[in-house]
Motif scaffolding. Structure first.
Motif, mmCIF file in Angstrom:
data_model
loop_
_atom_site.group_PDB
_atom_site.id
_atom_site.type_symbol
_atom_site.label_atom_id
_atom_site.label_comp_id
_atom_site.label_asym_id
_atom_site.label_seq_id
_atom_site.Cartn_x
_atom_site.Cartn_y
_atom_site.Cartn_z
ATOM 1 N N VAL A 138 0.412 1.251 10.821
ATOM 2 C CA VAL A 138 0.653 2.445 11.625
ATOM 3 C C VAL A 138 2.038 2.296 12.251
ATOM 4 O O VAL A 138 2.301 1.347 12.997
ATOM 5 C CB VAL A 138 -0.427 2.587 12.726
ATOM 6 C CG1 VAL A 138 -0.121 3.757 13.646
ATOM 7 C CG2 VAL A 138 -1.806 2.721 12.096
ATOM 8 N N LYS A 139 2.935 3.219 11.922
ATOM 9 C CA LYS A 139 4.350 3.097 12.294
ATOM 10 C C LYS A 139 4.543 2.906 13.802
ATOM 11 O O LYS A 139 5.310 2.051 14.239
ATOM 12 C CB LYS A 139 5.091 4.348 11.817
ATOM 13 C CG LYS A 139 6.586 4.275 11.968
ATOM 14 C CD LYS A 139 7.211 3.522 10.824
ATOM 15 C CE LYS A 139 8.714 3.628 10.880
ATOM 16 N NZ LYS A 139 9.349 2.493 10.226
ATOM 17 N N GLU A 144 3.589 -0.637 14.700
ATOM 18 C CA GLU A 144 4.035 -1.682 13.790
ATOM 19 C C GLU A 144 4.585 -2.881 14.565
ATOM 20 O O GLU A 144 5.405 -2.737 15.463
ATOM 21 C CB GLU A 144 5.115 -1.138 12.850
ATOM 22 C CG GLU A 144 5.424 -2.065 11.706
ATOM 23 C CD GLU A 144 6.263 -1.399 10.624
ATOM 24 O OE1 GLU A 144 6.487 -2.056 9.592
ATOM 25 O OE2 GLU A 144 6.695 -0.241 10.806
ATOM 26 N N ALA A 151 -4.624 0.491 10.229
ATOM 27 C CA ALA A 151 -4.088 1.208 9.065
ATOM 28 C C ALA A 151 -5.178 1.604 8.075
ATOM 29 O O ALA A 151 -6.179 0.911 7.932
ATOM 30 C CB ALA A 151 -3.055 0.331 8.361
ATOM 31 N N GLY A 155 -1.819 7.434 9.435
ATOM 32 C CA GLY A 155 -1.038 6.650 10.386
ATOM 33 C C GLY A 155 -0.441 7.434 11.539
ATOM 34 O O GLY A 155 0.314 6.878 12.332
#
Length: 199
Positions: A59-60, A63, A83, A174
């Motif tokens: 998940v950005k 991250e 994720a 995400g």
């Protein structure tokens, strides 16, 4: 040995003793102590295991963010653990009165067919207090500990508001969506509607 030499030797011994007395104690044993102290509370809380890293892209927004699993103390890569599938993330603290009402609702929701995974994030309160609260409430949701100070890596990444509890839906793709309505879940229907609305 002259009197001066004796005094010099005595002074040297005294200085060495003083230095040893002032040195920090414990090293690695001290670092391990908090985990050992939490063992009874962890056993009583009997939390479900924290999610492990998914092979999907992290998940950005989360991250590289790490937190300790409240149930066993292991380090969790939150971005990787969330994720690949939708997850309801609930941020709570042991002193938060609405959290004490909401946590059992989330536990009931998580048991229902078709529910998304639920991950708790304990903040701004000692880990032992959180474990004791979950044990008293009979809530066994997997949870991570984001520290007992004013900020932690998960809170920072999610931009958690000061008023708790706070919930987020992390979608399978995400995206991270803050759930503003309702701010506190009173029943499982509210949770389901909010999750569907944020999906």
């Amino acid at each position: 040995m002259t009197t001066v030499t004796k005094w010099a030797l005595a002074a040297a011994v005294l200085v060495v003793a003083l230095i040893v007395a002032l040195l920090p104690r414990g090293g690695a044993d001290t670092a391990a102590q908090p985990s050992a102290d939490l063992a009874p509370a962890r056993s009583a809380a009997a939390l479900r295991p924290c999610p492990s890293a998914s092979p999907a892209a992290p998940v950005k927004q989360l991250e590289g963010v790490r937190a300790d699993c409240l149930g066993d103390g292991t380090s969790v890569d939150v971005g990787k653990a969330l994720a690949g599938a939708p997850v309801l993330v609930n941020v709570w603290a042991s002193w938060c009165e609405p959290c004490k009402t909401e946590l059992p609702v989330l536990q009931d929701y998580a048991k229902q067919a078709g529910a998304v995974r639920v991950l708790g994030v304990q903040v701004q309160s000692p880990a032992e207090d959180g474990l004791n609260l979950l044990a008293r409430l009979g809530v066994h949701l997997p949870s991570v500990f984001d520290g007992d100070g004013r900020s932690g890596p998960v809170r920072t990444a999610l931009k958690v508001p000061s008023a708790l509890p706070a919930s987020y839906l992390v979608t399978a793709a995400g995206a991270v969506r803050f759930i503003a309505n309702p701010r506190t879940f009173r029943n499982t229907d509210e949770v389901r509607v909010a999750v569907e609305g944020a999906s």
